[in-house]
Design an enzyme around this catalytic site. Structure first.
Site, PDB file in Angstrom:
ATOM      1  N   GLY A   1       0.706  -1.350   0.184  1.00 38.04           N
ATOM      2  CA  GLY A   1       0.205  -0.011   0.011  1.00 38.04           C
ATOM      3  C   GLY A   1       1.144   1.182  -0.163  1.00 38.04           C
TER       4      GLY A   1
ATOM      5  CD  GLN B   1       3.621   5.920   2.572  1.00 37.31           C
ATOM      6  OE1 GLN B   1       2.570   5.376   2.052  1.00 37.31           O
ATOM      7  NE2 GLN B   1       4.629   5.303   3.013  1.00 37.31           N
TER       8      GLN B   1
ATOM      9  CB  CYS C   1       5.736   1.949   7.539  1.00 39.41           C
ATOM     10  SG  CYS C   1       5.180   3.455   6.581  1.00 39.41           S
ATOM     11  CG  LEU C   2       6.894   1.075   1.248  1.00 42.30           C
ATOM     12  CD1 LEU C   2       6.310   1.396  -0.043  1.00 42.30           C
ATOM     13  CD2 LEU C   2       8.053  -0.138   1.012  1.00 42.30           C
TER      14      LEU C   2
ATOM     15  CG  HIS D   1       0.146   0.981   7.385  1.00 39.75           C
ATOM     16  ND1 HIS D   1       1.181   0.549   8.013  1.00 39.75           N
ATOM     17  CD2 HIS D   1       0.586   1.674   6.593  1.00 39.75           C
ATOM     18  CE1 HIS D   1       2.153   1.022   7.819  1.00 39.75           C
ATOM     19  NE2 HIS D   1       1.962   1.562   6.805  1.00 39.75           N
ATOM     20  CD  GLU D   2      -0.772   2.291   3.057  1.00 35.70           C
ATOM     21  OE1 GLU D   2      -0.404   3.493   2.910  1.00 35.70           O
ATOM     22  OE2 GLU D   2      -0.113   1.559   3.139  1.00 35.70           O
TER      23      GLU D   2
ATOM     24  CG  HIS E   1       1.010   6.428   5.664  1.00 34.37           C
ATOM     25  ND1 HIS E   1       1.963   6.976   6.210  1.00 34.37           N
ATOM     26  CD2 HIS E   1       1.323   5.201   5.351  1.00 34.37           C
ATOM     27  CE1 HIS E   1       2.710   6.024   6.170  1.00 34.37           C
ATOM     28  NE2 HIS E   1       2.270   5.070   5.829  1.00 34.37           N
TER      29      HIS E   1
END
Ligand code: NI
Length: 173
Positions: free
Chosen positions: A46, A51, A93-94, A135-136, A139
């Site tokens: 995701g 981001q 997480c990226l 999670h997204e 963000h």
């Protein structure tokens, strides 16, 4: 389409307020193409628009685990309208380098989001799919999964990250 640079913690951009999408135009399509391409290149399950530095409420998700059949899902102005149950699993997480940790999430969700044409749809999500969506959406609210860890774990990570970043800087000189 282009692979964008993913912004990483502790960059303050990740904490900024993210605005709803009101214009469903060509630039929104381009943004989601960039997000999808960047997500697959990472690779990740995701990615949220902020981001890559675009402060709009857009996320892309692909919770399918097969490499063969990619199933990217674009969610514009997503919201969780029902939630239940509990699941605990390892998460990364990226935008948070070099860390995975167990995070508690809701097990089942009912999600409402718009598509690229602005059409509203609702769908159910559970398990890993529900985890990725939570999670997204975090963000988009300026929340990172490290905020959901114990203060001790978070402090240890911050300490370790400082060392990593210092080593990177020294390596770059
Ligand atoms: Ni993330």
């Amino acid at each position: 389409m282009a692979i964008k640079k993913i912004i990483t913690y502790p960059d303050p951009v990740l904490r900024k307020k993210v605005e709803p999408v009101t214009c469903f135009d060509e630039s929104l399509k381009e943004l989601t193409q960039d997000l999808i391409e960047t997500m697959y290149a990472a690779p990740g399950a995701g990615l949220a628009a902020n981001q890559i530095g675009v402060c709009l409420r857009v996320v892309v998700v692909d919770a399918s685990k097969s490499e063969e059949e990619k199933q990217p899902l674009v969610l514009v102005n997503p919201e969780i309208i029902e939630k239940e149950g509990c699941q605990i699993d390892e998460e990364g997480c990226l935008s948070v380098i070099d860390l995975t940790a167990k995070v508690e999430r809701f097990k089942k969700l009912l999600v409402r989001a718009q598509d690229l044409d602005g059409k509203i749809r609702e769908f159910a999500a559970e398990d890993f799919f529900a985890r990725v969506i939570q999670h997204e959406l975090d963000h988009l609210n300026g929340v990172l999964f490290i905020d959901r860890l114990s203060p001790l774990k978070r402090a240890l990570y911050k300490k370790r990250l400082k060392k990593i970043l210092r080593a990177q800087e020294e390596g770059a000189v």
